[in-house]
Design an enzyme around this catalytic site. Sequence first.
Site, mmCIF file in Angstrom:
data_model
loop_
_atom_site.group_PDB
_atom_site.id
_atom_site.type_symbol
_atom_site.label_atom_id
_atom_site.label_comp_id
_atom_site.label_asym_id
_atom_site.label_seq_id
_atom_site.Cartn_x
_atom_site.Cartn_y
_atom_site.Cartn_z
ATOM 1 N N TRP A 74 0.969 -1.241 0.103
ATOM 2 C CA TRP A 74 0.059 -0.018 -0.037
ATOM 3 C C TRP A 74 0.844 1.214 -0.134
ATOM 4 O O TRP A 74 1.659 1.542 1.107
ATOM 5 C CB TRP A 74 -0.938 -0.189 1.258
ATOM 6 N N ARG A 91 13.784 -7.098 -13.746
ATOM 7 C CA ARG A 91 12.411 -7.534 -13.089
ATOM 8 C C ARG A 91 12.225 -8.966 -13.456
ATOM 9 O O ARG A 91 11.766 -9.741 -12.408
ATOM 10 C CB ARG A 91 11.206 -6.642 -13.501
ATOM 11 N N GLU A 113 12.241 10.946 -2.760
ATOM 12 C CA GLU A 113 12.656 9.620 -3.480
ATOM 13 C C GLU A 113 11.417 9.076 -4.567
ATOM 14 O O GLU A 113 11.370 7.959 -4.607
ATOM 15 C CB GLU A 113 12.991 8.495 -2.211
ATOM 16 N N HIS A 172 15.812 4.720 -3.514
ATOM 17 C CA HIS A 172 15.555 4.701 -4.705
ATOM 18 C C HIS A 172 16.163 5.982 -5.253
ATOM 19 O O HIS A 172 16.044 7.328 -4.828
ATOM 20 C CB HIS A 172 13.949 5.062 -4.838
ATOM 21 N N ARG A 196 6.357 6.604 0.609
ATOM 22 C CA ARG A 196 7.273 7.208 -0.115
ATOM 23 C C ARG A 196 7.392 8.625 -0.339
ATOM 24 O O ARG A 196 6.356 9.558 -0.760
ATOM 25 C CB ARG A 196 7.258 6.472 -1.604
ATOM 26 N N LYS A 233 15.972 -3.054 -0.225
ATOM 27 C CA LYS A 233 15.592 -2.927 -1.568
ATOM 28 C C LYS A 233 16.141 -1.638 -2.214
ATOM 29 O O LYS A 233 16.324 -0.643 -1.487
ATOM 30 C CB LYS A 233 14.250 -2.751 -1.242
#
Length: 254
Positions: free
Chosen positions: A48, A214, A87, A144, A83, A171
């Site tokens: 989410w 991916r 980023e 990111h 987020r 990540k």
Amino acid sequence: MIKTLTVRGKEIGAGVPGIIVPIVEVTETKILEKAEAIRNLAIDMVEWRVDFFEHALEPEQVIHTLHRLREALPSLPLLFTFRTAEEGGEKEISPSEYTALNRLAAESGSADLIDVQIFMDDETARENIAAIHTAGALVIGSNHDFHKTPPREEILYRLRKMQDMGVDIPKLAVMPRGTDDVLELLAATARMHESYANRPIITMSMGGKGVVSRLAAEVFGSSMTFGAVGTGSAPGQIPVDRMSGALDLFHAAL
């Protein structure tokens, strides 16, 4: 050796990479409609993206919607992510508000994992990680870059720092300017996985050029990948109905 994680019966870090589907709707009604649309798909986690939510800066409303989302998705692992604009996110938020919101989400019992932006600043990151773990949730440490791909050694530095800070899954997502950048990301991922990682990691090269990162995630050591159902949350996300077959194809070849 990679120590896998199991969340609501889903093992992370072994075999075919898990598929994460983001929910990026603005209203609670639309969020719950999307949850209903994806709850029976062959996916492994739902993210989410709270920063898209119209009430994202109202903690009471966020937690209310989070509980309703958990009710709609009783079996799937649920990742809570705000987020920040720095980023690539949709809204600005102060470090103190960010920390308080993540803590509330972890304490709610409705989110299994909380995303923490590791390079917001060390103090904020460590405070978030500690509070989330105390509440019994897991941490995906994230970074990111929507503008470029850092050099290989910098990618490794960031992933290793996340691991050293105690996140459960590091990540990293970067934007390639050319195919050489995609190769840098893949080479760094493989080296991290083979030489340094003791837990699952997630990496991706965004945009069209990065699609291979991916699909071939398992080849290079990335444990999960993001797939879209309708609107995605980042450039290059592949529709879930096309992604599953490709991941299985790579897995069979390995």
